[in-house]
Write a protein that holds these residues in place. Structure first.
Motif, PDB file in Angstrom:
ATOM      1  N   ALA A  24      -0.233 -15.609   0.328  1.00  0.00           N
ATOM      2  CA  ALA A  24       1.007 -14.840   0.231  1.00  0.00           C
ATOM      3  C   ALA A  24       1.485 -14.707  -1.209  1.00  0.00           C
ATOM      4  CB  ALA A  24       2.092 -15.494   1.090  1.00  0.00           C
ATOM      5  N   THR A  25       1.249 -15.725  -2.027  1.00  0.00           N
ATOM      6  CA  THR A  25       1.681 -15.635  -3.424  1.00  0.00           C
ATOM      7  C   THR A  25       0.865 -14.611  -4.207  1.00  0.00           C
ATOM      8  OG1 THR A  25       0.216 -17.502  -3.915  1.00  0.00           O
ATOM      9  CG2 THR A  25       2.547 -17.989  -3.508  1.00  0.00           C
ATOM     10  N   ARG A  26      -0.372 -14.373  -3.770  1.00  0.00           N
ATOM     11  CA  ARG A  26      -1.215 -13.404  -4.454  1.00  0.00           C
ATOM     12  C   ARG A  26      -1.116 -12.007  -3.854  1.00  0.00           C
ATOM     13  NH1 ARG A  26      -6.905 -16.716  -5.538  1.00  0.00           N
ATOM     14  NH2 ARG A  26      -5.959 -18.426  -6.770  1.00  0.00           N
ATOM     15  N   ALA A  27      -0.588 -11.903  -2.642  1.00  0.00           N
ATOM     16  CA  ALA A  27      -0.483 -10.592  -1.995  1.00  0.00           C
ATOM     17  C   ALA A  27       0.750  -9.863  -2.516  1.00  0.00           C
ATOM     18  CB  ALA A  27      -0.401 -10.762  -0.484  1.00  0.00           C
ATOM     19  N   THR A  28       0.670  -8.550  -2.509  1.00  0.00           N
ATOM     20  CA  THR A  28       1.781  -7.721  -2.974  1.00  0.00           C
ATOM     21  C   THR A  28       2.542  -7.060  -1.831  1.00  0.00           C
ATOM     22  OG1 THR A  28       0.274  -5.834  -3.202  1.00  0.00           O
ATOM     23  CG2 THR A  28       0.606  -7.234  -5.148  1.00  0.00           C
ATOM     24  N   SER A  29       2.071  -7.221  -0.605  1.00  0.00           N
ATOM     25  CA  SER A  29       2.709  -6.578   0.541  1.00  0.00           C
ATOM     26  C   SER A  29       3.999  -7.305   0.908  1.00  0.00           C
ATOM     27  CB  SER A  29       1.759  -6.576   1.746  1.00  0.00           C
ATOM     28  OG  SER A  29       2.426  -6.049   2.887  1.00  0.00           O
TER      29      SER A  29
ATOM     30  N   THR B  27       9.727 -18.557   2.275  1.00  0.00           N
ATOM     31  CA  THR B  27      10.684 -17.480   2.577  1.00  0.00           C
ATOM     32  C   THR B  27      10.983 -17.421   4.067  1.00  0.00           C
ATOM     33  OG1 THR B  27       9.825 -16.208   0.703  1.00  0.00           O
ATOM     34  CG2 THR B  27      11.127 -15.019   2.356  1.00  0.00           C
ATOM     35  N   ILE B  28       9.954 -17.564   4.893  1.00  0.00           N
ATOM     36  CA  ILE B  28      10.159 -17.536   6.347  1.00  0.00           C
ATOM     37  C   ILE B  28      10.968 -18.742   6.797  1.00  0.00           C
ATOM     38  CG2 ILE B  28       8.964 -17.637   8.566  1.00  0.00           C
ATOM     39  CD1 ILE B  28       6.693 -16.073   7.303  1.00  0.00           C
ATOM     40  N   ALA B  29      10.694 -19.911   6.206  1.00  0.00           N
ATOM     41  CA  ALA B  29      11.455 -21.108   6.565  1.00  0.00           C
ATOM     42  C   ALA B  29      12.927 -20.945   6.217  1.00  0.00           C
ATOM     43  CB  ALA B  29      10.863 -22.329   5.860  1.00  0.00           C
ATOM     44  N   GLU B  30      13.212 -20.359   5.069  1.00  0.00           N
ATOM     45  CA  GLU B  30      14.608 -20.117   4.684  1.00  0.00           C
ATOM     46  C   GLU B  30      15.262 -19.110   5.623  1.00  0.00           C
ATOM     47  OE1 GLU B  30      18.169 -20.466   2.720  1.00  0.00           O
ATOM     48  OE2 GLU B  30      16.372 -21.730   2.639  1.00  0.00           O
ATOM     49  N   ALA B  31      14.526 -18.051   5.982  1.00  0.00           N
ATOM     50  CA  ALA B  31      15.058 -17.079   6.951  1.00  0.00           C
ATOM     51  C   ALA B  31      15.269 -17.719   8.306  1.00  0.00           C
ATOM     52  CB  ALA B  31      14.104 -15.889   7.057  1.00  0.00           C
ATOM     53  N   PHE B  32      14.388 -18.625   8.678  1.00  0.00           N
ATOM     54  CA  PHE B  32      14.539 -19.346   9.953  1.00  0.00           C
ATOM     55  C   PHE B  32      15.838 -20.140   9.966  1.00  0.00           C
ATOM     56  CE2 PHE B  32      13.986 -22.822  12.886  1.00  0.00           C
ATOM     57  CZ  PHE B  32      13.259 -22.285  13.940  1.00  0.00           C
ATOM     58  N   ARG B  33      16.106 -20.848   8.874  1.00  0.00           N
ATOM     59  CA  ARG B  33      17.332 -21.649   8.799  1.00  0.00           C
ATOM     60  C   ARG B  33      18.569 -20.770   8.851  1.00  0.00           C
ATOM     61  NH1 ARG B  33      21.040 -23.016   5.283  1.00  0.00           N
ATOM     62  NH2 ARG B  33      20.066 -21.749   3.656  1.00  0.00           N
ATOM     63  N   GLN B  34      18.554 -19.681   8.093  1.00  0.00           N
ATOM     64  CA  GLN B  34      19.724 -18.820   8.043  1.00  0.00           C
ATOM     65  C   GLN B  34      19.936 -18.040   9.343  1.00  0.00           C
ATOM     66  OE1 GLN B  34      19.200 -16.301   4.616  1.00  0.00           O
ATOM     67  NE2 GLN B  34      19.510 -17.966   3.140  1.00  0.00           N
ATOM     68  N   THR B  35      18.855 -17.737  10.049  1.00  0.00           N
ATOM     69  CA  THR B  35      18.956 -16.877  11.228  1.00  0.00           C
ATOM     70  C   THR B  35      19.262 -17.666  12.490  1.00  0.00           C
ATOM     71  OG1 THR B  35      17.378 -15.334  10.243  1.00  0.00           O
ATOM     72  CG2 THR B  35      17.763 -15.150  12.613  1.00  0.00           C
ATOM     73  N   TRP B  36      18.540 -18.757  12.714  1.00  0.00           N
ATOM     74  CA  TRP B  36      18.575 -19.417  14.017  1.00  0.00           C
ATOM     75  C   TRP B  36      19.398 -20.688  14.054  1.00  0.00           C
ATOM     76  CZ3 TRP B  36      17.109 -15.915  17.155  1.00  0.00           C
ATOM     77  CH2 TRP B  36      16.102 -15.019  16.802  1.00  0.00           C
TER      78      TRP B  36
END
Length: 274
Positions: free
Chosen positions: A43-48, A56-65
């Motif tokens: 993920a660090t090398r991908a540009t998508s 990033t997903i873990a932070e979104a998980f905390r903020q969302t759920w």
């Protein structure tokens, strides 16, 4: 000398227990941790932007759920899932036992059961919406319409496969019908029944998400579809992660129940291996 030997034995036992615990943690956690590391590197090398890193997903998980969304979306979904699984187990075992014990009824219903089983449950969602409206009852019915089949069919086969010699022996000793059912038929069919329940858990989880994606204003399926439509990619992945965690929890809980219910069965298998 005896005390010294006892200390050595206790140390060895402690190391043995510790090594067992370590091995028990390495095997189930080693591969997921390795996959997370590889995910982070890629993920660090991908540009998508559609492939965020695990942090990033873990932070979104905390903020969302972690907060109001857990009460508004997660708990209603889990309640519908639990009701659907419970209803599927009760209906599947009850109907499967009756059909499995009654030869003429099994022959009569077999074509109809095969026809109904072949219908994909998501196709029934519009019909359920017309008949029941956009309600929690409709979602539970959709879950049951798919999750009941593995339990029903495995119960029929398990009941039908009960040893005939044991049944004749029970009749010759004038064992009552209810006692034969409770102490012979259902225990003999329980390995097949538990296999059906295991299959039904994954089916129920899938149908819970699908039913909430079609018509709902709350729930995990609705929230994941909402994130996808609004290009909230990290939040969408966090919802998928939460579904995976729910599936893991169901598998662990089922494993505990299965070991308790089929304790005699696993004991027989261990004896046969020796």
């Amino acid at each position: 000398m005896t005390a010294y030997t006892g200390r050595i034995a206790a140390t060895r036992r402690g190391r043995t227990v510790g090594s067992r615990i370590a091995a028990g943690l390495v095997y189930p956690l080693g591969l997921p941790i390795l996959l997370l590391v590889l995910w982070g590197v890629v993920a660090t090398r991908a540009t998508s932007t559609f492939f965020p890193d695990p942090v990033t997903i873990a932070e979104a998980f905390r903020q969302t759920w972690v907060g109001p969304a857990f009460v508004e979306d997660v708990l209603p979904s889990l309640a519908r899932l639990g009701l659907g699984i419970a209803a599927s187990i009760v209906l599947g075992i009850a109907a499967g036992t009756v059909i499995g014990l009654t030869h003429w009824l099994r022959d009569l219903l077999e074509p109809l059961l095969e026809f109904l089983r072949a219908i994909p449950p998501p196709v029934l969602i519009p019909v359920a919406m017309l008949l029941l409206g956009i309600t929690d009852t409709m979602k539970v019915v959709v879950i049951v319409s798919g999750a009941v089949w593995p339990i029903l069919l495995n119960t029929i086969e398990g009941v039908r496969g009960t040893d005939s010699v044991m049944k004749e022996t029970a009749r010759s000793f004038q064992v009552s019908w209810w006692e034969r059912l409770w102490f012979l038929v259902l225990p003999a069919a329980s390995p097949r029944i538990m296999a059906g329940v295991r299959q039904a858990l994954s089916v129920a989880l899938i149908l819970m998400v699908i039913s909430e994606m079609f018509a709902s204003s709350s729930g995990l399926g609705y929230r994941i579809a909402y994130f996808q439509r609004n290009y909230l990619i990290a939040e969408m992945w966090s919802g998928i992660l939460l579904l995976g965690l729910v599936g893991v929890f169901l598998a662990v809980a089922f494993g505990l129940v299965e070991r308790r219910v089929l304790r005699w069965y696993h004991g027989i298998r261990e004896v046969n291996r020796v």
